[in-house]
Structure formats: structure tokens, C-alpha cells
Design a protein around this motif. Sequence first.
Motif, PDB file in Angstrom:
ATOM      1  N   THR A 177      10.303  69.105   3.780  1.00 44.52           N
ATOM      2  CA  THR A 177      11.078  68.824   4.972  1.00 44.52           C
ATOM      3  C   THR A 177      11.990  69.716   5.593  1.00 44.52           C
ATOM      4  O   THR A 177      12.775  70.097   4.940  1.00 44.52           O
ATOM      5  CB  THR A 177      11.507  67.470   5.129  1.00 44.52           C
ATOM      6  OG1 THR A 177      10.426  66.373   4.363  1.00 44.52           O
ATOM      7  CG2 THR A 177      11.863  66.921   6.521  1.00 44.52           C
ATOM      8  N   TRP A 178      11.481  70.032   7.037  1.00 42.82           N
ATOM      9  CA  TRP A 178      12.443  70.945   7.670  1.00 42.82           C
ATOM     10  C   TRP A 178      13.002  70.235   8.815  1.00 42.82           C
ATOM     11  O   TRP A 178      12.327  69.560   9.521  1.00 42.82           O
ATOM     12  CB  TRP A 178      11.840  72.089   8.250  1.00 42.82           C
ATOM     13  CG  TRP A 178      11.369  73.268   7.074  1.00 42.82           C
ATOM     14  CD1 TRP A 178      10.650  73.064   6.071  1.00 42.82           C
ATOM     15  CD2 TRP A 178      12.542  74.480   6.728  1.00 42.82           C
ATOM     16  NE1 TRP A 178      10.665  74.111   5.007  1.00 42.82           N
ATOM     17  CE2 TRP A 178      11.662  75.117   5.781  1.00 42.82           C
ATOM     18  CE3 TRP A 178      13.176  75.013   7.410  1.00 42.82           C
ATOM     19  CZ2 TRP A 178      12.371  76.145   4.995  1.00 42.82           C
ATOM     20  CZ3 TRP A 178      13.798  76.270   6.898  1.00 42.82           C
ATOM     21  CH2 TRP A 178      13.201  76.845   5.671  1.00 42.82           C
ATOM     22  N   ILE A 179      14.303  70.394   9.169  1.00 43.16           N
ATOM     23  CA  ILE A 179      14.914  69.634  10.177  1.00 43.16           C
ATOM     24  C   ILE A 179      15.288  70.632  11.449  1.00 43.16           C
ATOM     25  O   ILE A 179      15.752  71.599  11.304  1.00 43.16           O
ATOM     26  CB  ILE A 179      16.433  68.891   9.736  1.00 43.16           C
ATOM     27  CG1 ILE A 179      16.066  68.010   8.743  1.00 43.16           C
ATOM     28  CG2 ILE A 179      16.908  68.399  11.067  1.00 43.16           C
ATOM     29  CD1 ILE A 179      17.177  67.551   8.005  1.00 43.16           C
ATOM     30  N   ILE A 180      14.730  70.508  12.580  1.00 41.67           N
ATOM     31  CA  ILE A 180      15.073  70.991  13.853  1.00 41.67           C
ATOM     32  C   ILE A 180      16.404  70.863  14.332  1.00 41.67           C
ATOM     33  O   ILE A 180      16.925  69.906  14.459  1.00 41.67           O
ATOM     34  CB  ILE A 180      14.119  70.937  14.929  1.00 41.67           C
ATOM     35  CG1 ILE A 180      12.807  71.252  14.520  1.00 41.67           C
ATOM     36  CG2 ILE A 180      14.798  71.855  16.039  1.00 41.67           C
ATOM     37  CD1 ILE A 180      11.670  70.558  15.557  1.00 41.67           C
ATOM     38  N   ASP A 181      17.144  72.028  14.126  1.00 35.39           N
ATOM     39  CA  ASP A 181      18.973  72.071  14.339  1.00 35.39           C
ATOM     40  C   ASP A 181      18.919  73.077  15.304  1.00 35.39           C
ATOM     41  O   ASP A 181      19.326  74.258  14.936  1.00 35.39           O
ATOM     42  CB  ASP A 181      19.608  71.962  13.140  1.00 35.39           C
ATOM     43  CG  ASP A 181      21.238  71.815  13.375  1.00 35.39           C
ATOM     44  OD1 ASP A 181      21.397  71.933  14.589  1.00 35.39           O
ATOM     45  OD2 ASP A 181      21.686  71.985  12.520  1.00 35.39           O
ATOM     46  N   THR A 182      19.068  72.939  16.750  1.00 35.34           N
ATOM     47  CA  THR A 182      19.413  74.025  17.561  1.00 35.34           C
ATOM     48  C   THR A 182      20.666  74.512  17.580  1.00 35.34           C
ATOM     49  O   THR A 182      21.365  75.489  18.248  1.00 35.34           O
ATOM     50  CB  THR A 182      18.914  73.747  19.046  1.00 35.34           C
ATOM     51  OG1 THR A 182      19.527  72.518  19.412  1.00 35.34           O
ATOM     52  CG2 THR A 182      17.566  73.336  19.177  1.00 35.34           C
ATOM     53  N   GLY A 183      21.766  73.677  16.815  1.00 34.96           N
ATOM     54  CA  GLY A 183      23.140  74.173  16.794  1.00 34.96           C
ATOM     55  C   GLY A 183      23.220  75.136  15.455  1.00 34.96           C
ATOM     56  O   GLY A 183      24.507  75.651  15.514  1.00 34.96           O
ATOM     57  N   ALA A 184      22.513  75.233  14.662  1.00 38.73           N
ATOM     58  CA  ALA A 184      22.515  75.982  13.434  1.00 38.73           C
ATOM     59  C   ALA A 184      22.517  77.463  14.043  1.00 38.73           C
ATOM     60  O   ALA A 184      21.526  77.807  14.716  1.00 38.73           O
ATOM     61  CB  ALA A 184      21.363  75.656  12.324  1.00 38.73           C
ATOM     62  N   SER A 185      23.296  78.427  13.395  1.00 38.64           N
ATOM     63  CA  SER A 185      23.264  79.689  13.694  1.00 38.64           C
ATOM     64  C   SER A 185      21.851  80.549  13.266  1.00 38.64           C
ATOM     65  O   SER A 185      21.690  81.546  13.897  1.00 38.64           O
ATOM     66  CB  SER A 185      24.425  80.455  12.946  1.00 38.64           C
ATOM     67  OG  SER A 185      24.612  80.140  11.810  1.00 38.64           O
TER      68      SER A 185
END
Length: 224
Positions: free
Chosen positions: A7-15
Motif C-alpha cells: 500500500t502506498w499513500i499519496i502525500d503531496t506534502g512529502a518532500s
Amino acid sequence: MGTGSNTWIIDTGASDHMTYDTKFFDELSSNTCDPYITSANGLPSPITGEGTISLTPTLSLSRALLVPNIHFNLLSDLKTHDMIGHGKRIGGFKCETCILSKSHRTVFPLSDSKAAKPFDLVHYDVWGPARVTSNGFRWFIIFIDDCTQLTWVFLLKNKHDVASILPEFCIMVFTQFHARVKVFRTDNGGEYVNNTLTSFFRAQGIIHQTTTSFTPQQNGVSER
């Protein structure tokens, strides 16, 4: 999620794209530009490698980080601008989490109130340390009378010298202006809230007002 999760989580705040699992990497190198990443809680997590990852036939990550201390696999488009997915809105869907994360804090209201008499209320704050010293002085403390806005500045060699400067300021006010400070207002810094000054305030009948932690707006007079 346990080790080995796909499972991968979409995190647009991750660098960057990052994972804790080495199995995802097509190529993995120990050479990294940064030694660690900083999590949302402010704690650093070491980066032990970086490389390329092919998640699907159409989705490849040109640069992903190996961070063993994290517990999720994160996809980010903040820096790499990779296409990480697409979709369509159905039924006017709204993400409450996104709305809350983008919201702004309410603006602090302006205040034009002033103390009725000089030294009824005195604001003070400490600044430093300065990178360049002058005769060993690296700090200064500023006192501002709320009624007149008159300002006094005292140089300090150490931050804890506040405990000795403040009584000197009170004596100066009494000698030169025949008045007594009634209220001091500061933030919650340890140089202001300690047993030495608490005992002094109590002995002199001075009220010590402190602002809410991490809210410099409440101490705007001396902060500015």
C-alpha cells in the motif's frame, strides 16, 4: 502497516517519494543528498539510500528514498512532479481533511487600549544571541511602558542576567519617576517564569502577566 505492505499513500506534502521496504527498488544506492528527513512531529529519520522504483508498467519513480524508521510508503509530487495518479470527482465529493489542512488561523484583532498611567503596565522581552558580540554582550532586554511607549534597553552578557536587570529597572523607575511598576507582561520563556523572579514579583506586589505559549501576537508591543 507492517513490513512488506504494497500500500502506498499519496502525500503531496512529502518532500520525496519514500519507503521503508527495500523490495520495491529496481536500483538502490547508498548515496543521498540529505542525511535525514524531518517528520511531521519534528523528529529526524535517517535516509539510508535512494533509487528508482517501478510500481506499475506506467508508474515509475525516478527518485525514491529508503527511510527505515517510517511506517508508510509515501508518494509525492511536491518535488519530482511525477504523475502519481488521476481520478474524477463524483457527486461533489469534498475532503474534510484537505479543507482543514489548508485553513488559516483567525487573524488576531488589533488593540488600541493603553494603560491609564505610566508604569501601570510594562512589556519586556529578550533578544539574542547576537553572532557578533560587543565587549562580551550578546543579548539585550527591552522594557516598554504601555502608557507612554517610552523604551529602555539593557545589554546582557548572558540570558539569565534578566533576573538581576529587572530589579535594577524597578529601582530606577522608583528613583527617577517616583512610581512603581504594577504589572509586567512577557511571554512564557524560562528567563521570565522562574523561582527567582516569581519571588521578586511576590515581594514587590507586582503582577506578572504571561501570554499563551507559541503565540507571540499576544506580546506584540515588545515583539515589534
